[in-house]
Design an enzyme around this catalytic site. Sequence first.
Site, mmCIF file in Angstrom:
data_model
loop_
_atom_site.group_PDB
_atom_site.id
_atom_site.type_symbol
_atom_site.label_atom_id
_atom_site.label_comp_id
_atom_site.label_asym_id
_atom_site.label_seq_id
_atom_site.Cartn_x
_atom_site.Cartn_y
_atom_site.Cartn_z
ATOM 1 N N CYS A 18 57.253 45.115 41.817
ATOM 2 C CA CYS A 18 58.010 46.369 41.733
ATOM 3 C C CYS A 18 57.993 47.052 43.092
ATOM 4 C CB CYS A 18 57.379 47.289 40.703
ATOM 5 S SG CYS A 18 57.350 46.546 39.090
ATOM 6 N N ASP A 63 45.697 42.676 37.429
ATOM 7 C CA ASP A 63 46.399 41.753 38.314
ATOM 8 C C ASP A 63 46.345 42.277 39.755
ATOM 9 O OD1 ASP A 63 47.998 39.645 39.128
ATOM 10 O OD2 ASP A 63 49.871 40.599 38.542
#
Length: 678
Positions: A29, A266
Amino acid sequence: MPSRYDILFQPIQIGPVTAPNRFYQVPHCNGFGWRMPKGLADMRGMKAEGGWGVVCTEETEIHHTSDLSPFFEGHIWSDDDIPALQLMTEAVHKHGSLAGIELSYNGRDASNLYTRAVPFDLFSRGLVGGSGYEPGQSRAASKDDLKQIRKWHRAAAIRAKRAGFDIIYCYAAHNLTLAFHMLSKDNDRADEYGGSLENRTRFLRELIEDTKEAVGDTCAVAVRFAVDELLGADGIQHDGEARDIVSMLAELPDLWDVNISAWKNDSITSRFGKEGHQEKYISFVKGLTTKPVVGVGRYTSPDSMVSAIERGIMDLIGAARPSIADPFLPNKIKANKLEDIRECIGCNICVTGDTRFVPIRCTQNPTMGEEWRRDWHPELIAPKKSEDEILIVGAGPAGLEAARALGQRGYHVILTDKNREAGGRVDLESKLPNLTEWRRVIDWRLTQIQKIENIFFYPSSPMTAKDVLEAGAPHVILATGSTWRRDGLGRYHSRPIPGDAKIFTPDDLMSGNLPSGKVLIYDDDHYYMGGVLAELLAENGCEVTLVTPAQTISAWTEYTLEQERIYKWLLALNVTLLPHHALASFSPTVATVTHTITSAESTLPCDSIVLVTDRIPNDALYHELKPALAEGKLKSLRLIGDAEAPNIIAQAIFSGHLAAREFDEIIDPDITPFKVER
Ligand code: ADP
Ligand code: SF4
């Protein structure tokens, strides 16, 4: 000449396409999303130019019923979205790299605030998209609905192929997407999509089969799958069902992109996880499939990358953050310029582009997000326009970056600092618990500065206004930093907090002057400092209470995905946490705090108080030198970084970089200094 890094530059076959090397920018993102396709395309194109063999999009919504607003992600809702996506594929292909797209169909993660559509999920559940607690619920997807969603996914894959993508993802990770939710043990749907693992895997299997059938002749089909949620038996586990899922689908996709979930795991920050931290979770995957595997782990060291390949952990080195901090990382390895790699520091300021809905920015790489709108290149900068000399006072992040970039332009730069060590606040902050990697901000810049012959660095050189004028440089940049306040002024208090007690500031603690006994930390800063100091003092045997007017401690770290970990860690260290309270007054033994909502007062025994509130810009030198500018003794005088306005380290570096780019340019304050996408 052969090099031990040659293996990183081997082409890798991924289904019908071939990646030119093993450097793989996984989907990430960025805050541009569908709203700013030009900025996005140039940012992605820069990674391809820098040698990343595969460059992917962020999650890209396949349909309007999967709307992640207020976040700006990709859209491939209809053919109308193709031209914007083509900007990216063209920017990536121009450099011979492959373009990947992460098709995403969200379940209860889609709050659909913009489209007002009803989201689908396994069953009707509370929505979590956006705020995490969106009012409203999803609708249970019937078998017909699932058929419809598959149709949308297939149509999106065909559009993606038309837009020029080479790799097309089926996405089941990050606790996001209907396909991921379907895999959950909680999926007790009575139809053939729930209950047994075979049933729970059905939807993902169908998406892969549909995509292969639709576009698999020319496009590779990738699966992004989270092999562990770090929730123990309550979630997917790498040594549990994840193995069975990978075994069942092993040869179906052309590529396995594996990681851990949720996003906070993550993209763990360096404060809580180091390079290669995912290896122990993902290493099993390669043993179960012959297809190439890509993994991440904030790899910035080429030796670690080679090792991960040689040990059979992964075939392609996946990266989001290392490619953000240094889009030219692969090319630097290829050219054996390892000392030039701008290593990611693991601070997650890049993540705040997404979480604050603005274009991505990076602490280490001030050009990130500025590729299109300011035409900034991370490796190139305009040559000097004059022979003028520049004196920079202060070698913190702002001064170091200004000196480095001006030096790169070819200017004669004198950089001074009163301290023996360069780095300013970063030198001090990187010595706080678990912030060692932040030192890379200094190390990279000092390495570059040492290589540039026209930069002269003088440490241990405090400068007065007289010294500055006597130095004789016509241009002066002041990067003199800021000082933490000792009076408690900040967001909450506009007047000094009254009382008499042993007061400490972060500057005191960072220079080794530590309190002892019962310590109250008052945090009206809300980023990492209050929490890190609580950790430092608790580890030094103090009995710590962390008081903050915010709803929670280290509130802004929510945007860097750290807040929960900080909370948990401080509780483990027995720090007492007192959100919703403001420090009202204090005496040598007692502090009075007020509840920010009820105004109820209470007292806390304490021996010392640490005030983490506002900072005072160190701009005295600037004001002393202003008359010299007016009198023509200086050609220019510029205040940058925290001395201009205290902010995060990323902003100090940006400020230094901007000063270097704008030097010798005429800046019209009435004109927006960058292009705006409309
Ligand atoms: P920023 O984040 O804006 O770079 P820092 O506080 O990290 O600010 O760095 C400011 C640097 O400026 C510190 O290293 C400090 O020692 C140095 N400095 C401040 N005042 C002077 C001065 N008068 N002469 C030389 N160095 C100074
Ligand atoms: Fe790394 Fe921080 Fe840059 Fe993100 S912002 S890429 S974590 S240095």
